[in-house]
Design an enzyme around this catalytic site. Structure first.
Site, PDB file in Angstrom:
ATOM      1  N   ASN A 101      -6.147 -79.327  32.925  1.00 51.06           N
ATOM      2  CA  ASN A 101      -7.595 -79.350  32.733  1.00 51.06           C
ATOM      3  C   ASN A 101      -7.985 -80.765  32.329  1.00 51.06           C
ATOM      4  O   ASN A 101      -7.764 -81.167  31.191  1.00 51.06           O
ATOM      5  CB  ASN A 101      -7.960 -78.332  31.636  1.00 51.06           C
ATOM      6  CG  ASN A 101      -9.423 -78.397  31.248  1.00 51.06           C
ATOM      7  OD1 ASN A 101     -10.227 -79.027  31.920  1.00 51.06           O
ATOM      8  ND2 ASN A 101      -9.761 -77.749  30.148  1.00 51.06           N
ATOM      9  N   TRP A 102      -8.533 -81.502  33.286  1.00 50.89           N
ATOM     10  CA  TRP A 102      -8.823 -82.921  33.022  1.00 50.89           C
ATOM     11  C   TRP A 102     -10.062 -83.114  32.145  1.00 50.89           C
ATOM     12  O   TRP A 102     -10.353 -84.226  31.718  1.00 50.89           O
ATOM     13  CB  TRP A 102      -9.006 -83.675  34.346  1.00 50.89           C
ATOM     14  CG  TRP A 102      -7.754 -83.807  35.155  1.00 50.89           C
ATOM     15  CD1 TRP A 102      -6.496 -83.313  34.831  1.00 50.89           C
ATOM     16  CD2 TRP A 102      -7.599 -84.471  36.409  1.00 50.89           C
ATOM     17  NE1 TRP A 102      -5.598 -83.633  35.818  1.00 50.89           N
ATOM     18  CE2 TRP A 102      -6.242 -84.341  36.802  1.00 50.89           C
ATOM     19  CE3 TRP A 102      -8.476 -85.160  37.247  1.00 50.89           C
ATOM     20  CZ2 TRP A 102      -5.757 -84.895  37.996  1.00 50.89           C
ATOM     21  CZ3 TRP A 102      -7.983 -85.704  38.430  1.00 50.89           C
ATOM     22  CH2 TRP A 102      -6.647 -85.570  38.798  1.00 50.89           C
ATOM     23  N   LYS A 103     -10.813 -82.059  31.913  1.00 49.83           N
ATOM     24  CA  LYS A 103     -12.038 -82.149  31.108  1.00 49.83           C
ATOM     25  C   LYS A 103     -12.919 -83.295  31.631  1.00 49.83           C
ATOM     26  O   LYS A 103     -12.939 -83.552  32.821  1.00 49.83           O
ATOM     27  CB  LYS A 103     -11.686 -82.293  29.627  1.00 49.83           C
ATOM     28  CG  LYS A 103     -10.713 -81.193  29.165  1.00 49.83           C
ATOM     29  CD  LYS A 103     -10.545 -81.107  27.692  1.00 49.83           C
ATOM     30  CE  LYS A 103      -9.563 -79.983  27.362  1.00 49.83           C
ATOM     31  NZ  LYS A 103      -9.377 -79.769  25.930  1.00 49.83           N
TER      32      LYS A 103
ATOM     33  N   HIS B 238     -13.720 -71.559  28.790  1.00 48.02           N
ATOM     34  CA  HIS B 238     -13.015 -72.501  27.900  1.00 48.02           C
ATOM     35  C   HIS B 238     -13.765 -72.590  26.574  1.00 48.02           C
ATOM     36  O   HIS B 238     -14.999 -72.547  26.550  1.00 48.02           O
ATOM     37  CB  HIS B 238     -12.918 -73.882  28.566  1.00 48.02           C
ATOM     38  CG  HIS B 238     -11.982 -74.788  27.831  1.00 48.02           C
ATOM     39  ND1 HIS B 238     -12.361 -75.430  26.686  1.00 48.02           N
ATOM     40  CD2 HIS B 238     -10.681 -75.107  28.038  1.00 48.02           C
ATOM     41  CE1 HIS B 238     -11.321 -76.130  26.222  1.00 48.02           C
ATOM     42  NE2 HIS B 238     -10.300 -75.945  27.034  1.00 48.02           N
TER      43      HIS B 238
ATOM     44  N   GLU C  41     -14.525 -74.960  24.757  1.00 48.65           N
ATOM     45  CA  GLU C  41     -15.534 -76.031  24.704  1.00 48.65           C
ATOM     46  C   GLU C  41     -16.831 -75.582  25.367  1.00 48.65           C
ATOM     47  O   GLU C  41     -17.927 -75.969  24.936  1.00 48.65           O
ATOM     48  CB  GLU C  41     -14.962 -77.307  25.348  1.00 48.65           C
ATOM     49  CG  GLU C  41     -13.904 -77.945  24.451  1.00 48.65           C
ATOM     50  CD  GLU C  41     -12.828 -78.735  25.182  1.00 48.65           C
ATOM     51  OE1 GLU C  41     -13.002 -79.073  26.361  1.00 48.65           O
ATOM     52  OE2 GLU C  41     -11.782 -79.002  24.533  1.00 48.65           O
TER      53      GLU C  41
ATOM     54  N   GLU D 237      -5.811 -69.788  24.290  1.00 49.63           N
ATOM     55  CA  GLU D 237      -5.907 -71.125  23.714  1.00 49.63           C
ATOM     56  C   GLU D 237      -6.500 -71.035  22.311  1.00 49.63           C
ATOM     57  O   GLU D 237      -7.724 -70.953  22.158  1.00 49.63           O
ATOM     58  CB  GLU D 237      -6.810 -72.016  24.573  1.00 49.63           C
ATOM     59  CG  GLU D 237      -6.346 -72.184  25.999  1.00 49.63           C
ATOM     60  CD  GLU D 237      -6.920 -73.445  26.624  1.00 49.63           C
ATOM     61  OE1 GLU D 237      -6.131 -74.314  26.994  1.00 49.63           O
ATOM     62  OE2 GLU D 237      -8.145 -73.564  26.713  1.00 49.63           O
TER      63      GLU D 237
ATOM     64  N   GLY E 223      -6.429 -80.080  21.393  1.00 46.90           N
ATOM     65  CA  GLY E 223      -6.677 -81.500  21.151  1.00 46.90           C
ATOM     66  C   GLY E 223      -6.400 -81.941  19.726  1.00 46.90           C
ATOM     67  O   GLY E 223      -6.792 -83.032  19.318  1.00 46.90           O
TER      68      GLY E 223
ATOM     69  N   SER F 261      -2.526 -78.347  22.748  1.00 47.99           N
ATOM     70  CA  SER F 261      -1.535 -79.368  22.392  1.00 47.99           C
ATOM     71  C   SER F 261      -0.150 -79.086  22.965  1.00 47.99           C
ATOM     72  O   SER F 261       0.866 -79.398  22.340  1.00 47.99           O
ATOM     73  CB  SER F 261      -1.474 -79.560  20.870  1.00 47.99           C
ATOM     74  OG  SER F 261      -2.729 -79.995  20.383  1.00 47.99           O
TER      75      SER F 261
ATOM     76  N   GLY G 183      -4.436 -79.918  28.487  1.00 50.88           N
ATOM     77  CA  GLY G 183      -5.526 -80.889  28.432  1.00 50.88           C
ATOM     78  C   GLY G 183      -4.975 -82.309  28.427  1.00 50.88           C
ATOM     79  O   GLY G 183      -4.611 -82.858  29.467  1.00 50.88           O
ATOM     80  N   GLY G 184      -4.892 -82.907  27.254  1.00 45.28           N
ATOM     81  CA  GLY G 184      -4.503 -84.312  27.117  1.00 45.28           C
ATOM     82  C   GLY G 184      -3.242 -84.692  27.877  1.00 45.28           C
ATOM     83  O   GLY G 184      -3.191 -85.738  28.539  1.00 45.28           O
TER      84      GLY G 184
HETATM   85  P1  PGA Z   1      -5.083 -79.936  24.896  1.00 53.40           P
HETATM   86  O1  PGA Z   1      -6.213 -79.052  25.601  1.00 53.40           O
HETATM   87  O2  PGA Z   1      -3.820 -79.729  25.696  1.00 53.40           O
HETATM   88  O3  PGA Z   1      -5.577 -81.352  24.957  1.00 53.40           O
HETATM   89  O4  PGA Z   1      -4.929 -79.428  23.498  1.00 53.40           O
HETATM   90  C1  PGA Z   1      -5.922 -77.814  26.153  1.00 53.40           C
HETATM   91  C2  PGA Z   1      -7.170 -77.203  26.745  1.00 53.40           C
HETATM   92  O5  PGA Z   1      -8.231 -77.323  26.134  1.00 53.40           O
HETATM   93  O6  PGA Z   1      -7.113 -76.594  27.821  1.00 53.40           O
END
Ligand code: PGA
Length: 251
Positions: free
Chosen positions: A9-11, A96, A98, A168, A174, A214, A235-236
């Site tokens: 997930n590149w956000k 998600h 977010e 999640e 993050g 994470s 994510g990251g």
């Molecule tokens: P993260 O994000 O790996 O940066 O913690 C995961 C996500 O929100 O899908």
């Protein structure tokens, strides 16, 4: 055997050129893998989906990070499931944390999004997970159950078979803080049991349940070793090709 999946997930990261380059790097690394049985999915921003899709081989699948709750019409700034599908994308991340937190996406809205995705042959990657206070007060099972019930349990069993679930914990996204392997297995098993109670054991056994929060190359192996963890939503660590490959090879 249910599908193992690692989805990046590149956000709101990577412009067009950067995204195409990252996708090509990942595609090359994945193409070199021998006997890879992990489905690799990239989720760039809407605006870059088309070019990222063109930049990769058939070994990589594409997802959006969101989808409109309506089919078409006067919804300025929205992107419909049909538009996403027409780029060649196969999946849509829905719910998600977010989106839930910053854009007020409620369970009712998310159910509409799930239905739009399915109506257009996009597979929802439906996200669930508790915030820290809910975990600390022991409410995480109830929270996750309610999110699943309200977000996807209106679907028929045949529709539900196209859904991927992603657990999640919001406190792990993050933050560098990961759920422990035991915490992940405990709640993934609970999620699978919840699906089994609704749709039966056979459907539950075929449902891919991903962990997110994470997750990186150094902890993927331990998390993915659990019987009910079928991969990750990343994510990251999905923004660097070598690191992402380390997760894909973490089973
Ligand atoms: P993260 O994000 O790996 O940066 O913690 C995961 C996500 O929100 O899908």
């Amino acid at each position: 055997m249910r599908q193992k999946i690692v989805a990046g997930n590149w956000k709101m990261n990577k412009n067009l050129q950067e995204g195409v380059q990252l996708a090509q790097e990942i595609d090359k690394l994945v193409s070199e893998l021998k006997n890879n049985d992990v489905k690799v999915i990239l989720a760039p921003s809407f605006v870059n989906i088309t070019e990222v899709k063109k930049a990769v081989s058939s070994k990589i699948s594409i997802s959006s990070q969101n989808v409109a709750a309506e089919a078409s019409g006067a919804y300025t700034g929205e992107v419909s499931a049909s538009m996403i599908k027409s780029t060649g994308a196969e999946y849509a991340i829905i719910g998600h944390s977010e989106r839930r937190m910053y854009y007020g996406e409620t369970d009712a809205i998310l159910l509409k999004k799930v239905k739009q995705a399915l109506a257009n042959n996009l597979k929802p990657i439906f996200c669930i997970g508790e915030v820290l206070e809910e975990r600390e007060s022991g409410k995480h099972f109830d929270v996750v159950k309610k999110q699943i019930e309200q977000g996807v349990f209106e679907l028929s069993a045949d529709e539900f078979k196209n859904v991927v679930l992603a657990y999640e914990p919001v406190w792990a996204i993050g933050t560098g803080k990961t759920a422990s392997s035991d915490q992940a297995q405990e709640i993934h098993k609970f999620i699978r049991d919840t699906v089994a109670a609704k749709y039966g054991k056979a459907v539950a056994e075929e449902t891919s349940i991903l962990y997110g929060g994470s997750c990186k190359a150094s902890n993927a192996k331990e998390l993915f070793a659990n019987p009910d963890v079928d991969g990750g939503l990343i994510g990251g660590a999905a923004l660097v090709a070598g690191e992402f490959l380390g997760i894909i090879t973490g089973f």
